[in-house]
Design an enzyme around this catalytic site. Structure first.
Site, mmCIF file in Angstrom:
data_model
loop_
_atom_site.group_PDB
_atom_site.id
_atom_site.type_symbol
_atom_site.label_atom_id
_atom_site.label_comp_id
_atom_site.label_asym_id
_atom_site.label_seq_id
_atom_site.Cartn_x
_atom_site.Cartn_y
_atom_site.Cartn_z
ATOM 1 N N ARG A 16 0.867 -1.192 -0.137
ATOM 2 C CA ARG A 16 0.002 -0.097 -0.130
ATOM 3 C C ARG A 16 0.983 1.225 0.216
ATOM 4 O O ARG A 16 0.446 2.035 0.642
ATOM 5 C CB ARG A 16 -0.946 0.022 1.207
ATOM 6 C CG ARG A 16 -2.105 -0.912 1.055
ATOM 7 C CD ARG A 16 -3.305 -0.296 0.145
ATOM 8 N NE ARG A 16 -4.148 -1.258 0.003
ATOM 9 C CZ ARG A 16 -5.392 -1.438 0.743
ATOM 10 N NH1 ARG A 16 -5.828 -0.791 1.722
ATOM 11 N NH2 ARG A 16 -6.060 -2.325 0.396
ATOM 12 N N ARG A 20 -4.012 6.651 0.561
ATOM 13 C CA ARG A 20 -4.518 7.648 1.194
ATOM 14 C C ARG A 20 -3.622 8.576 1.894
ATOM 15 O O ARG A 20 -3.970 9.629 2.304
ATOM 16 C CB ARG A 20 -5.858 7.259 1.761
ATOM 17 C CG ARG A 20 -7.110 7.116 0.875
ATOM 18 C CD ARG A 20 -8.043 6.369 1.579
ATOM 19 N NE ARG A 20 -7.764 4.921 1.985
ATOM 20 C CZ ARG A 20 -8.481 4.036 2.356
ATOM 21 N NH1 ARG A 20 -9.938 4.307 2.685
ATOM 22 N NH2 ARG A 20 -8.104 2.922 2.955
ATOM 23 N N ARG A 29 -7.594 10.791 -6.749
ATOM 24 C CA ARG A 29 -8.447 9.691 -6.155
ATOM 25 C C ARG A 29 -9.793 10.382 -6.398
ATOM 26 O O ARG A 29 -10.915 9.895 -6.927
ATOM 27 C CB ARG A 29 -8.193 9.151 -4.847
ATOM 28 C CG ARG A 29 -9.357 8.350 -4.274
ATOM 29 C CD ARG A 29 -9.438 7.233 -4.954
ATOM 30 N NE ARG A 29 -10.524 6.239 -4.320
ATOM 31 C CZ ARG A 29 -11.807 6.570 -4.482
ATOM 32 N NH1 ARG A 29 -12.175 7.267 -5.392
ATOM 33 N NH2 ARG A 29 -12.812 5.692 -4.014
ATOM 34 N N ASP A 66 -6.642 -3.727 -7.743
ATOM 35 C CA ASP A 66 -7.056 -4.297 -6.350
ATOM 36 C C ASP A 66 -7.440 -5.577 -6.549
ATOM 37 O O ASP A 66 -7.538 -6.165 -7.690
ATOM 38 C CB ASP A 66 -8.278 -3.820 -5.875
ATOM 39 C CG ASP A 66 -8.925 -3.960 -4.302
ATOM 40 O OD1 ASP A 66 -8.096 -3.439 -3.454
ATOM 41 O OD2 ASP A 66 -9.647 -4.966 -4.474
ATOM 42 N N TYR A 140 -14.152 -13.024 0.457
ATOM 43 C CA TYR A 140 -14.874 -11.770 0.110
ATOM 44 C C TYR A 140 -16.222 -12.201 -0.814
ATOM 45 O O TYR A 140 -17.145 -11.499 -0.467
ATOM 46 C CB TYR A 140 -13.984 -10.768 -0.711
ATOM 47 C CG TYR A 140 -12.957 -10.075 0.196
ATOM 48 C CD1 TYR A 140 -13.537 -9.060 0.974
ATOM 49 C CD2 TYR A 140 -11.605 -10.433 0.465
ATOM 50 C CE1 TYR A 140 -12.605 -8.379 1.867
ATOM 51 C CE2 TYR A 140 -10.754 -9.743 1.084
ATOM 52 C CZ TYR A 140 -11.484 -8.500 1.785
ATOM 53 O OH TYR A 140 -10.542 -8.051 2.634
HETATM 54 O O1 CP3 Z 1 0.147 0.298 -3.145
HETATM 55 C C1 CP3 Z 1 -0.519 -1.142 -3.348
HETATM 56 O O2 CP3 Z 1 -0.406 -1.961 -2.349
HETATM 57 C C2 CP3 Z 1 -1.003 -1.369 -4.647
HETATM 58 C C3 CP3 Z 1 -2.480 -1.292 -4.641
HETATM 59 C C4 CP3 Z 1 -3.429 -2.488 -3.784
HETATM 60 C C5 CP3 Z 1 -4.581 -1.912 -3.424
HETATM 61 N N1 CP3 Z 1 -5.129 -2.968 -2.829
HETATM 62 C C6 CP3 Z 1 -5.278 -0.749 -3.396
HETATM 63 C C7 CP3 Z 1 -6.384 -0.275 -2.686
HETATM 64 C C8 CP3 Z 1 -3.022 -3.654 -3.540
HETATM 65 C C9 CP3 Z 1 -1.936 -4.584 -3.618
HETATM 66 C C10 CP3 Z 1 -4.322 -4.164 -2.748
HETATM 67 C C11 CP3 Z 1 -4.744 -5.402 -2.326
HETATM 68 C C12 CP3 Z 1 -5.737 -5.997 -1.631
HETATM 69 N N2 CP3 Z 1 -7.144 -5.273 -1.673
HETATM 70 C C13 CP3 Z 1 -5.965 -6.634 -0.451
HETATM 71 C C14 CP3 Z 1 -4.720 -7.546 -0.086
HETATM 72 C C15 CP3 Z 1 -3.905 -6.857 0.769
HETATM 73 C C16 CP3 Z 1 -4.496 -6.421 2.203
HETATM 74 O O3 CP3 Z 1 -4.652 -5.120 2.495
HETATM 75 O O4 CP3 Z 1 -4.681 -7.354 2.906
HETATM 76 C C17 CP3 Z 1 -7.149 -6.534 0.017
HETATM 77 C C18 CP3 Z 1 -7.643 -7.624 1.047
HETATM 78 C C19 CP3 Z 1 -7.942 -5.838 -0.861
HETATM 79 C C20 CP3 Z 1 -9.406 -5.525 -0.773
HETATM 80 C C21 CP3 Z 1 -9.676 -4.237 -0.408
HETATM 81 N N3 CP3 Z 1 -9.500 -3.041 -1.146
HETATM 82 C C22 CP3 Z 1 -10.261 -3.809 0.793
HETATM 83 C C23 CP3 Z 1 -10.641 -4.538 1.932
HETATM 84 C C24 CP3 Z 1 -10.308 -2.223 0.761
HETATM 85 C C25 CP3 Z 1 -10.972 -1.492 1.616
HETATM 86 C C26 CP3 Z 1 -10.164 -1.064 2.745
HETATM 87 C C27 CP3 Z 1 -9.259 0.319 2.562
HETATM 88 O O5 CP3 Z 1 -8.380 0.516 3.088
HETATM 89 O O6 CP3 Z 1 -10.347 1.154 2.546
HETATM 90 C C28 CP3 Z 1 -9.903 -1.972 -0.609
HETATM 91 C C29 CP3 Z 1 -9.607 -0.513 -1.192
HETATM 92 C C30 CP3 Z 1 -8.229 0.042 -1.509
HETATM 93 N N4 CP3 Z 1 -7.438 -0.872 -2.399
HETATM 94 C C31 CP3 Z 1 -7.721 1.187 -1.318
HETATM 95 C C32 CP3 Z 1 -6.451 1.321 -2.110
HETATM 96 C C33 CP3 Z 1 -5.375 2.182 -2.163
HETATM 97 C C34 CP3 Z 1 -8.318 2.188 -0.710
HETATM 98 C C35 CP3 Z 1 -9.607 2.632 -1.403
HETATM 99 C C36 CP3 Z 1 -9.566 4.266 -1.893
HETATM 100 O O7 CP3 Z 1 -8.575 4.824 -2.025
HETATM 101 O O8 CP3 Z 1 -10.753 4.805 -1.760
#
Ligand code: CP3
Length: 330
Positions: A16, A20, A29, A66, A140
């Site tokens: 990540r 944000r 975003r 994602d 999920y």
């Molecule tokens: O920078 C990076 O790591 C690359 C991008 C990336 C994202 N998600 C962007 C993201 C990667 C590799 C992921 C993987 C991901 N997504 C996982 C596995 C890693 C972990 O965190 O356990 C999982 C479980 C998800 C599913 C997911 N996506 C969730 C549960 C959420 C909501 C939680 C949150 O942080 O809001 C997301 C959204 C998400 N994926 C965001 C980002 C930057 C935030 C959303 C936003 O910017 O509005």
């Protein structure tokens, strides 16, 4: 960095690292209508991938996307309720699992992003693609959202027929999705099994180890030289078994793993990654420096990639990331 050699200072990237906590991320975003639309816009996704590289000079970029793009490409409805996390149309029986069909054309913008990022990055910066592991993505899909206990997913996995069919569909889709990222220019891929630790040892063997072993084997057959990092988060005492049985080249460790134990217990041919508590990064100060130093000491002489035990948290001050980079490279 995944050929088994120890590099000092270790290569560095953060899960990540785009997100944000960065003001420049929040800025772009706000231009996308919703999160999946953001992931599927190659202009925005390329920019989000490159932002942390420009700011910090990490050794690897991770594709901005994602894990839930795969259920979307399988035909399950996925959306992100603003501020509430992911929502999915639940898949709860063999008939629904059997109806899933992976359509890679739905992910064409993701592969386009890989091509653009690879072209924009310096040759010395590794580009990582990724996918969710079948168990975590299935969890999920069955729940229809995130969950603390994953009751519906585990009830089906442990109790009723048909769950293996869902896993099989996800294995096929994941091989395809990772191969297409590698063919578009990703140098290596990471498989995120964020909820691996929710399973008991028998469940871990069947739904984490077995599907991952199949993915790694098939991927390496299809893309010669493919390198894979696995992340069975919170696998605890089962990390060494995962390293031995799945064929991964590298393995990411969560923050609960005692590093001295991991270095002794995990086969040296598997590179290690991770382990810094994201809260150390959020807190900053002397405690961050001391934690970085302890990780450097514990992994000295071992093939190791510096990273967190999980993703950067949104309230993390960007200056703390700069402090981390400086300390790792000191
Ligand atoms: O920078 C990076 O790591 C690359 C991008 C990336 C994202 N998600 C962007 C993201 C990667 C590799 C992921 C993987 C991901 N997504 C996982 C596995 C890693 C972990 O965190 O356990 C999982 C479980 C998800 C599913 C997911 N996506 C969730 C549960 C959420 C909501 C939680 C949150 O942080 O809001 C997301 C959204 C998400 N994926 C965001 C980002 C930057 C935030 C959303 C936003 O910017 O509005």
């Amino acid at each position: 960095m995944l050929h088994g050699e120890a590099i000092e200072p270790p290569p560095l990237w953060l899960m990540r690292q785009a997100g944000r906590y960065l003001p420049e991320y929040r800025e772009i975003r706000s231009k996308a209508p919703d999160f999946l639309g953001f992931c599927f816009d190659p202009d925005l996704a390329t920019e989000a991938t490159l932002q942390p590289i420009r700011r910090y000079g990490f050794d690897a970029a991770i594709l901005f996307s994602d894990i839930l793009t795969v259920p979307h490409a399988l035909g399950a409805r996925v959306w992100f309720a603003e501020g509430e996390g992911p929502r999915l149309e639940p898949v709860r029986d063999a008939r629904a699992a059997d109806a899933l069909q992976f359509d890679a054309t739905k992910l064409a913008p993701v592969y386009e992003t890989v091509r653009r990022v690879r072209a924009a990055l310096p040759a010395s910066t590794t580009l990582l693609g990724f996918a969710g592991a079948p168990w975590t993505v299935a969890a999920y899909m069955v729940e229809g959202s995130g969950s603390r206990d994953w009751i519906e997913a585990k009830r089906w996995a442990y109790g009723r027929d048909g769950f293996d069919l869902l896993i099989d569909r996800l294995v096929d889709a994941t091989v395809e999705h990772l191969a297409l990222q590698l063919e578009a220019g990703a140098d290596a891929v990471q498989i995120f099994d964020s909820w691996a630790g929710a399973l008991d040892p028998a469940g871990f063997e069947r739904f984490v180890i077995e599907p991952t072993r199949r993915i790694v084997g098939r991927l390496k057959q299809r893309v010669p030289g493919a390198r894979v990092i696995g992340f069975p988060r919170q696998a605890g005492a089962l990390y060494p078994r995962y390293a031995d049985a799945t064929g991964v080249d590298g393995m990411s460790l969560d923050s609960g793993v005692p590093l001295d134990w991991a270095v002794g217990a995990i086969d040296r041919k598997v590179a290690l990654q991770g382990n810094l508590d994201p809260l150390r990064l959020l807190a900053g100060g002397a405690s961050l420096d001391a934690s970085v130093d302890a990780i450097r000491r514990a992994t000295h002489g071992r093939s190791f990639i510096f990273n967190l035990g999980h993703g950067v948290l949104p309230p993390t001050p960007p200056e703390h990331v700069a402090q981390l980079v400086e300390r790792v490279r000191a």
